[in-house]
Design a protein around this motif. Structure first.
Motif, PDB file in Angstrom:
ATOM      1  N   LEU A   1      26.547 -23.649  49.770  1.00 36.41           N
ATOM      2  CA  LEU A   1      27.040 -22.385  49.226  1.00 36.41           C
ATOM      3  C   LEU A   1      27.951 -22.634  48.030  1.00 36.41           C
ATOM      4  CD1 LEU A   1      27.366 -19.359  49.218  1.00 36.41           C
ATOM      5  CD2 LEU A   1      29.074 -19.572  51.046  1.00 36.41           C
TER       6      LEU A   1
ATOM      7  N   THR B   1      27.904 -11.999  46.107  1.00 40.16           N
ATOM      8  CA  THR B   1      27.735 -11.318  47.403  1.00 40.16           C
ATOM      9  C   THR B   1      26.364 -11.591  47.994  1.00 40.16           C
ATOM     10  OG1 THR B   1      29.268  -9.575  46.721  1.00 40.16           O
ATOM     11  CG2 THR B   1      27.811  -9.095  48.569  1.00 40.16           C
TER      12      THR B   1
ATOM     13  N   TYR C   1      24.084 -17.163  53.394  1.00 35.96           N
ATOM     14  CA  TYR C   1      24.738 -18.249  54.131  1.00 35.96           C
ATOM     15  C   TYR C   1      25.725 -17.654  55.138  1.00 35.96           C
ATOM     16  CZ  TYR C   1      22.872 -21.615  50.762  1.00 35.96           C
ATOM     17  OH  TYR C   1      22.041 -22.396  49.999  1.00 35.96           O
TER      18      TYR C   1
ATOM     19  N   GLN D   1      34.153  -9.485  47.698  1.00 36.11           N
ATOM     20  CA  GLN D   1      33.530  -9.293  49.000  1.00 36.11           C
ATOM     21  C   GLN D   1      34.558  -8.860  50.057  1.00 36.11           C
ATOM     22  OE1 GLN D   1      33.288 -12.248  47.143  1.00 36.11           O
ATOM     23  NE2 GLN D   1      31.410 -11.517  46.147  1.00 36.11           N
TER      24      GLN D   1
ATOM     25  N   TYR E   1      26.402 -15.071  49.406  1.00 35.88           N
ATOM     26  CA  TYR E   1      27.142 -15.121  50.661  1.00 35.88           C
ATOM     27  C   TYR E   1      26.280 -14.613  51.814  1.00 35.88           C
ATOM     28  CZ  TYR E   1      31.714 -16.078  48.474  1.00 35.88           C
ATOM     29  OH  TYR E   1      32.774 -16.651  47.817  1.00 35.88           O
ATOM     30  N   SER E   2      25.495 -13.582  51.546  1.00 39.03           N
ATOM     31  CA  SER E   2      24.653 -13.019  52.602  1.00 39.03           C
ATOM     32  C   SER E   2      23.564 -13.984  53.050  1.00 39.03           C
ATOM     33  CB  SER E   2      24.015 -11.707  52.113  1.00 39.03           C
ATOM     34  OG  SER E   2      25.005 -10.745  51.827  1.00 39.03           O
TER      35      SER E   2
ATOM     36  N   PRO F   1      34.452 -18.461  51.283  1.00 38.08           N
ATOM     37  CA  PRO F   1      33.315 -18.994  52.033  1.00 38.08           C
ATOM     38  C   PRO F   1      32.775 -20.287  51.419  1.00 38.08           C
ATOM     39  CG  PRO F   1      33.109 -16.632  51.856  1.00 38.08           C
ATOM     40  CD  PRO F   1      34.275 -17.010  50.987  1.00 38.08           C
TER      41      PRO F   1
ATOM     42  N   TYR G   1      28.964 -19.340  56.877  1.00 42.20           N
ATOM     43  CA  TYR G   1      30.254 -19.573  56.225  1.00 42.20           C
ATOM     44  C   TYR G   1      31.139 -18.328  56.216  1.00 42.20           C
ATOM     45  CZ  TYR G   1      28.128 -23.895  54.632  1.00 42.20           C
ATOM     46  OH  TYR G   1      27.511 -25.125  54.585  1.00 42.20           O
ATOM     47  N   LEU G   2      30.691 -17.250  56.849  1.00 46.63           N
ATOM     48  CA  LEU G   2      31.439 -15.997  56.878  1.00 46.63           C
ATOM     49  C   LEU G   2      32.062 -15.781  58.246  1.00 46.63           C
ATOM     50  CD1 LEU G   2      28.829 -13.690  55.094  1.00 46.63           C
ATOM     51  CD2 LEU G   2      30.733 -14.941  54.042  1.00 46.63           C
TER      52      LEU G   2
ATOM     53  N   LEU H   1      37.079 -12.122  55.410  1.00 46.87           N
ATOM     54  CA  LEU H   1      35.905 -12.860  54.950  1.00 46.87           C
ATOM     55  C   LEU H   1      35.719 -14.206  55.642  1.00 46.87           C
ATOM     56  CD1 LEU H   1      33.692 -12.309  52.835  1.00 46.87           C
ATOM     57  CD2 LEU H   1      35.090 -13.538  51.169  1.00 46.87           C
TER      58      LEU H   1
END
Length: 411
Positions: A81, A250, A256, A227, A253-254, A143, A259-260, A169
């Motif tokens: 990421l 964003t 992976y 985010q 991030y979605s 993240p 990592y959230l 987050l």
């Protein structure tokens, strides 16, 4: 085993991080960033490198990585990421340099070679490298942000940027027992207000602005802050839009969710925010209740375009949610009520308020983290107020490194 360390940047200042570790004939690089000033400032030139480590994808840590990986074809260790978000930031840096006629620090080919050189691994993974192991731990900053633990005869931890408080987050960084601790000190001598109270005050201010018929413009950093703000506001039921580079981050991030803190929260937030993709959509967004957009320090990005149309109506509000560095448009706005638009200072007549959503640990949180790690040696970096820690860390051998001055530790 002895290791020689040398800071190429970021020893006694915030930004343009760079650290070399020399073990015999092998030299490693930990981070290599830039200060996104006008013009940008860079760390000292790195020597030839075979292996590099990247903690996270903010420009002051990753911005100059292609100059080394492109040149040396060295391996780059990071979470996947961090590598993918970093690629976005690197291309954006080139775009800005070209637009401002700055000398290009590297080429698109260097970025491509950097991405091919990435060796992805994640929290808890360990890799053996020339006589020592390297293990990853979550840094709690954004993240994918990583602390590196280098394990030889002893353990050495390099934190990068860390936060020790859970946010919307990511979860908090956890202490790691070690002999040597390289730790950021960005907020030396400064303390954050209670996070939950900041969130509550911020949400109430957004509601107040919308209830009086105004638009809440929220300039946000693309990486992490956009985010977090989206998640925080997702249940308000307002007409909300998101613009700028934060949209691309964003989406990454979605992809992976591991990592959230809660991937479902970000998914829900994306459904509640409309994405600006065209000029016509940007016109529509100007009439929205809430606009979350880059740039976070008001030095560029769509935020400036929105301010042009919102600035003269006192019902509107600019809500700053990130640090405003010296010599930035955001800092000038806070101090003078003026903002440079088209290189001319312009009076801003709408409401202005700042909220502390920092992703860095404050003074007490850093001290508590050091004590929990219980090292012998503490190296404080990424700080202009490092001396503020000396009294609280009197029980440790505290090292305040200087730029380009090597020092040796047992590792």
């Amino acid at each position: 085993m002895k290791m020689k360390f040398r800071f190429l940047g970021g020893a006694d200042t915030v930004g343009k991080m760079g650290l070399t570790m020399e073990n015999g004939d092998e030299t490693y690089l930990v981070e290599y960033g830039m200060a996104p000033t006008k013009p940008p400032e860079y760390p000292l030139m790195a020597p030839r490198i075979k292996h590099a480590f990247l903690t996270h994808s903010h420009l002051d840590h990753c911005g100059m990585i292609p100059a080394v990986c492109g040149r040396d074809r060295c391996e780059l260790f990071s979470t996947p990421l961090t590598a993918e978000v970093g690629e976005i930031m690197m291309h954006d840096s080139l775009k800005i340099a070209k637009a401002e006629n700055y000398p290009l620090p590297y080429t698109t080919g260097d970025i491509e070679r950097t991405m091919k050189a990435v060796v992805p691994f994640t929290f808890g993974d360990t890799i053996e490298l020339n006589g020592f192991d390297t293990k990853l731990h979550s840094a709690g900053h954004v993240p994918g942000a990583t602390m590196f633990e280098f394990i030889g005869e002893t353990s050495t931890v390099y934190t990068g940027d860390i936060h020790t408080v859970r946010t919307r987050l990511v979860d908090a960084a956890r202490p790691v027992d070690c002999e040597n601790l390289f730790i950021e000190g960005t907020y030396g001598g400064r303390y954050h207000p209670d996070r939950k109270q900041v969130e509550a005050d911020f949400v109430e201010k957004v509601k107040e602005v919308v209830d009086r018929g105004g638009t809440a413009l929220i300039p946000s950093f693309a990486v992490g802050r956009t985010q977090e703000i989206m998640i925080l506001l997702k249940d308000l039921g307002f007409d909300m839009w998101v613009d700028g580079m934060g949209r691309s981050v964003t989406r990454l991030y979605s992809e992976y969710p591991e990592y959230l803190l809660n991937a479902r929260d970000l998914k829900a937030a994306r459904r509640k925010f409309s994405e600006v993709r065209t000029a016509n959509m940007r016109k529509e967004a100007r009439r929205a209740d809430v606009i979350v957009t880059t740039g976070g320090m008001l030095d560029g990005g769509p935020a400036l375009n929105y301010i042009r149309s919102l600035k003269d109506d006192p019902a509107n509000a600019i809500l700053l949610v990130g640090y405003q560095a010296e010599d930035t448009n955001g800092r000038m706005l806070m101090e003078t009520g003026l903002l440079k638009l088209d290189d001319e200072p312009v009076k801003i007549n709408c409401e202005l308020q700042k909220f502390d959503f920092s992703a860095h640990a404050d003074h007490k949180q850093i001290v508590d983290f050091v004590r929990a790690c219980d090292p012998t040696n503490v190296v404080i970096m990424h700080s202009e107020t490092r001396e503020m820690f000396l009294e609280d860390l009197a029980d440790y051998n505290v090292i305040l490194p200087s730029l380009d001055e090597p020092f040796v530790l047992d590792v």
